[in-house]
Design a protein around this motif. Structure first.
Motif, PDB file in Angstrom:
ATOM      1  N   LEU A 286     -23.508 102.646  78.306  1.00  0.00           N
ATOM      2  CA  LEU A 286     -23.797 102.895  76.965  1.00  0.00           C
ATOM      3  C   LEU A 286     -22.606 103.831  76.094  1.00  0.00           C
ATOM      4  O   LEU A 286     -22.328 104.710  76.600  1.00  0.00           O
ATOM      5  CB  LEU A 286     -25.037 103.596  76.576  1.00  0.00           C
TER       6      LEU A 286
ATOM      7  N   LYS B 281     -21.102 104.454  71.940  1.00  0.00           N
ATOM      8  CA  LYS B 281     -21.302 104.322  70.535  1.00  0.00           C
ATOM      9  C   LYS B 281     -19.748 104.157  69.910  1.00  0.00           C
ATOM     10  O   LYS B 281     -18.973 104.972  70.259  1.00  0.00           O
ATOM     11  CB  LYS B 281     -21.910 105.633  69.902  1.00  0.00           C
TER      12      LYS B 281
ATOM     13  N   GLN C 299     -16.222 105.667  71.645  1.00  0.00           N
ATOM     14  CA  GLN C 299     -16.404 106.727  72.187  1.00  0.00           C
ATOM     15  C   GLN C 299     -16.601 106.261  73.645  1.00  0.00           C
ATOM     16  O   GLN C 299     -16.757 105.041  73.865  1.00  0.00           O
ATOM     17  CB  GLN C 299     -17.814 107.377  71.999  1.00  0.00           C
ATOM     18  N   PRO C 300     -16.335 107.272  74.742  1.00  0.00           N
ATOM     19  CA  PRO C 300     -16.401 106.773  76.060  1.00  0.00           C
ATOM     20  C   PRO C 300     -17.827 106.757  76.523  1.00  0.00           C
ATOM     21  O   PRO C 300     -18.792 107.150  75.914  1.00  0.00           O
ATOM     22  CB  PRO C 300     -15.625 108.195  76.684  1.00  0.00           C
ATOM     23  N   PRO C 301     -17.935 105.721  77.502  1.00  0.00           N
ATOM     24  CA  PRO C 301     -19.293 105.517  77.875  1.00  0.00           C
ATOM     25  C   PRO C 301     -20.066 106.477  78.710  1.00  0.00           C
ATOM     26  O   PRO C 301     -19.283 107.169  79.300  1.00  0.00           O
ATOM     27  CB  PRO C 301     -18.955 104.088  78.428  1.00  0.00           C
ATOM     28  N   ILE C 302     -21.184 106.347  78.378  1.00  0.00           N
ATOM     29  CA  ILE C 302     -22.217 107.041  79.340  1.00  0.00           C
ATOM     30  C   ILE C 302     -22.516 106.010  80.489  1.00  0.00           C
ATOM     31  O   ILE C 302     -23.152 104.857  80.017  1.00  0.00           O
ATOM     32  CB  ILE C 302     -23.514 107.614  78.787  1.00  0.00           C
ATOM     33  N   ILE C 303     -22.356 106.315  81.670  1.00  0.00           N
ATOM     34  CA  ILE C 303     -22.672 105.461  82.754  1.00  0.00           C
ATOM     35  C   ILE C 303     -23.914 105.829  83.538  1.00  0.00           C
ATOM     36  O   ILE C 303     -23.973 107.085  84.238  1.00  0.00           O
ATOM     37  CB  ILE C 303     -21.629 105.384  83.895  1.00  0.00           C
ATOM     38  N   ILE C 304     -24.893 104.963  83.192  1.00  0.00           N
ATOM     39  CA  ILE C 304     -26.294 105.325  84.234  1.00  0.00           C
ATOM     40  C   ILE C 304     -26.590 104.463  85.204  1.00  0.00           C
ATOM     41  O   ILE C 304     -26.631 103.326  84.974  1.00  0.00           O
ATOM     42  CB  ILE C 304     -27.373 105.126  83.155  1.00  0.00           C
TER      43      ILE C 304
ATOM     44  N   ALA D  13     -33.134 105.025  78.756  1.00  0.00           N
ATOM     45  CA  ALA D  13     -32.023 105.775  78.170  1.00  0.00           C
ATOM     46  C   ALA D  13     -32.331 105.983  76.508  1.00  0.00           C
ATOM     47  O   ALA D  13     -32.441 105.036  75.911  1.00  0.00           O
ATOM     48  CB  ALA D  13     -30.640 105.081  78.182  1.00  0.00           C
TER      49      ALA D  13
ATOM     50  N   ASP E 188     -28.867 108.260  88.095  1.00  0.00           N
ATOM     51  CA  ASP E 188     -27.674 109.064  88.319  1.00  0.00           C
ATOM     52  C   ASP E 188     -26.917 108.845  87.101  1.00  0.00           C
ATOM     53  O   ASP E 188     -26.319 107.751  87.038  1.00  0.00           O
ATOM     54  CB  ASP E 188     -27.016 108.543  89.649  1.00  0.00           C
ATOM     55  N   VAL E 189     -26.279 109.847  86.250  1.00  0.00           N
ATOM     56  CA  VAL E 189     -25.946 109.737  85.112  1.00  0.00           C
ATOM     57  C   VAL E 189     -24.306 110.314  85.036  1.00  0.00           C
ATOM     58  O   VAL E 189     -24.310 111.507  85.594  1.00  0.00           O
ATOM     59  CB  VAL E 189     -26.596 110.342  84.000  1.00  0.00           C
ATOM     60  N   THR E 190     -23.580 109.440  84.321  1.00  0.00           N
ATOM     61  CA  THR E 190     -22.127 110.118  84.402  1.00  0.00           C
ATOM     62  C   THR E 190     -21.740 109.939  83.038  1.00  0.00           C
ATOM     63  O   THR E 190     -21.753 108.937  82.310  1.00  0.00           O
ATOM     64  CB  THR E 190     -20.997 109.248  85.393  1.00  0.00           C
ATOM     65  N   ALA E 191     -21.376 111.089  82.380  1.00  0.00           N
ATOM     66  CA  ALA E 191     -21.242 111.227  80.839  1.00  0.00           C
ATOM     67  C   ALA E 191     -20.054 111.998  80.520  1.00  0.00           C
ATOM     68  O   ALA E 191     -19.645 112.871  81.434  1.00  0.00           O
ATOM     69  CB  ALA E 191     -22.490 111.837  80.251  1.00  0.00           C
ATOM     70  N   PRO E 192     -19.369 111.795  79.535  1.00  0.00           N
ATOM     71  CA  PRO E 192     -18.141 112.486  78.936  1.00  0.00           C
ATOM     72  C   PRO E 192     -18.659 114.063  78.661  1.00  0.00           C
ATOM     73  O   PRO E 192     -19.816 114.353  78.473  1.00  0.00           O
ATOM     74  CB  PRO E 192     -17.977 112.082  77.689  1.00  0.00           C
TER      75      PRO E 192
ATOM     76  N   VAL F 281     -33.469 109.008  80.620  1.00  0.00           N
ATOM     77  CA  VAL F 281     -32.053 109.765  80.218  1.00  0.00           C
ATOM     78  C   VAL F 281     -32.053 110.138  78.914  1.00  0.00           C
ATOM     79  O   VAL F 281     -32.201 109.139  78.080  1.00  0.00           O
ATOM     80  CB  VAL F 281     -30.720 108.947  80.598  1.00  0.00           C
TER      81      VAL F 281
ATOM     82  N   ILE G  25     -30.123 111.226  75.767  1.00  0.00           N
ATOM     83  CA  ILE G  25     -28.539 111.708  75.508  1.00  0.00           C
ATOM     84  C   ILE G  25     -28.744 112.403  74.073  1.00  0.00           C
ATOM     85  O   ILE G  25     -29.281 111.799  73.143  1.00  0.00           O
ATOM     86  CB  ILE G  25     -27.912 110.333  75.150  1.00  0.00           C
TER      87      ILE G  25
END
Lengths: 156, 181
Positions: free
Chosen positions: A116, A118, A121-126, A138, B152-156, B177, B179
């Protein structure tokens, strides 16, 4: 049939075997597909409560982090057929971009990756693991009236 | 004695045996009539050769190939579809040893490979799992799991993300999750 030409039993067997292998390969390919529903829900505080179509999530919405909202509306419900390791772009509101991919099965759980972001922006990987028909969610991106909630529910 | 015209013509065309030729030549030399007849034969032959040459010079071969091809095309009739299929089948089946048997071998090998891969990679040949209605997940020991989805989340770094496991009405827990924008 052309006159004077005979098909032997071996040839008939070969034909059946050949067709069977094609059918089997087709079924094998189809077995790698799963069906997913992506629910786009808007959480707000307009005192309208939980939408009838979302009643099964009432208890979930009564818990943190959703309990700061009193209204949950179903904005869209979209079906996707996912093929193994073939990401699909999701149809999401506002400037929200999403990609969903099926990564295979582990035990009896489906392994899914939801990305995901916006705008730029860099993505959030779930990386989600869910049983058949069990959602994961999410949420938190700002919506016009509150926050977006995305629920992903898949069946193989 | 007057020589036979046919033999005289054969003499002129050099079609006689040596002995016959010698005998005929002697006859011609001794007979003014035969000598005259041979001279006439030479004249006629020469006349025909001149005519043949003139005719050939007047014949034009320009566009000859095109004319022939046009005639062939106009004479050709369309082949019916059934006849085409019939010919194809006949050709194909007449080479069955070269085509069908190798095809059967390849198909058999492919089928076996697919069967092995299918057994390992899919549940096609496995026992049916119990149906799931969204409120339970099958396990071998029959117990109901407390967690049915995880993440399992990978976020900036600049985005705050929290994970929750929320209980559903059925008593299972699903992953959420959150955000924080």
């Amino acid at each position: 049939m052309v006159k004077g030409t005979k098909i032997t039993g071996v040839e008939m067997f070969a034909s059946i075997l050949f067709l069977s292998s094609i059918l089997f390969a087709t079924r094998l390919h189809a077995a790698e597909d799963i069906n997913c529903k992506v629910l786009t829900i808007e959480a707000s505080n307009d005192n309208s409560g939980v939408a009838q179509s979302l009643k099964e999530y009432t208890s979930v919405f009564s818990q943190k982090p959703f309990n700061s909202f009193n209204s949950f509306k179903l904005i869209s419900e979209t079906d996707y057929t996912l093929t193994l390791n073939t990401p699909r772009t999701l149809s999401l509101p506002d400037t929200l971009n999403g990609i969903l991919a099926y990564k295979g099965k582990s035990d009896s759980s489906l392994q899914l990756t939801l990305k995901l972001a916006k705008a730029q922006q860099p993505p959030i990987i779930i990386d989600g693991k869910a049983g058949n028909g069990i959602p994961f969610m999410a949420a938190g991106f700002k919506s016009p009236n509150g926050r977006w909630i995305l629920a992903v529910k898949c069946n193989d | 004695m007057k020589q036979d015209e046919k033999i005289l013509a054969q003499y002129y065309d050099d079609e006689l045996s040596d002995a016959m030729r010698t005998r005929v030549r002697a006859q011609i030399e001794s007979s003014p009539e035969d000598t005259d007849a041979l001279t006439k034969l030479e004249t006629i032959s020469h006349f025909f050769e001149v005519m043949k040459k003139e005719n050939l010079e007047n014949v034009s071969f320009e566009g000859f190939e095109k004319r022939i091809l046009n005639e062939i095309h106009s004479a050709r009739e369309p082949v019916p579809f059934s006849e085409k299929v019939g010919v194809w089948l006949k050709e194909f089946l007449s080479h069955r040893k070269a085509v069908w048997i190798p095809a059967a071998s390849v198909a058999g090998a492919a089928f076996a490979a697919l069967l092995v891969v299918g057994l390992q990679a899919t549940s096609v040949m496995m026992p049916e799992m119990p149906s799931q209605n969204g409120l339970e997940t099958w396990q071998a020991n029959g117990t109901t799991p407390s967690v049915v989805s995880t993440v399992d989340v990978t976020a900036p770094d600049n985005i705050d993300v929290q994970e929750f496991n929320l209980e559903t009405e059925g008593g299972q827990r699903i992953a959420v999750v959150w955000i924080n924008e």
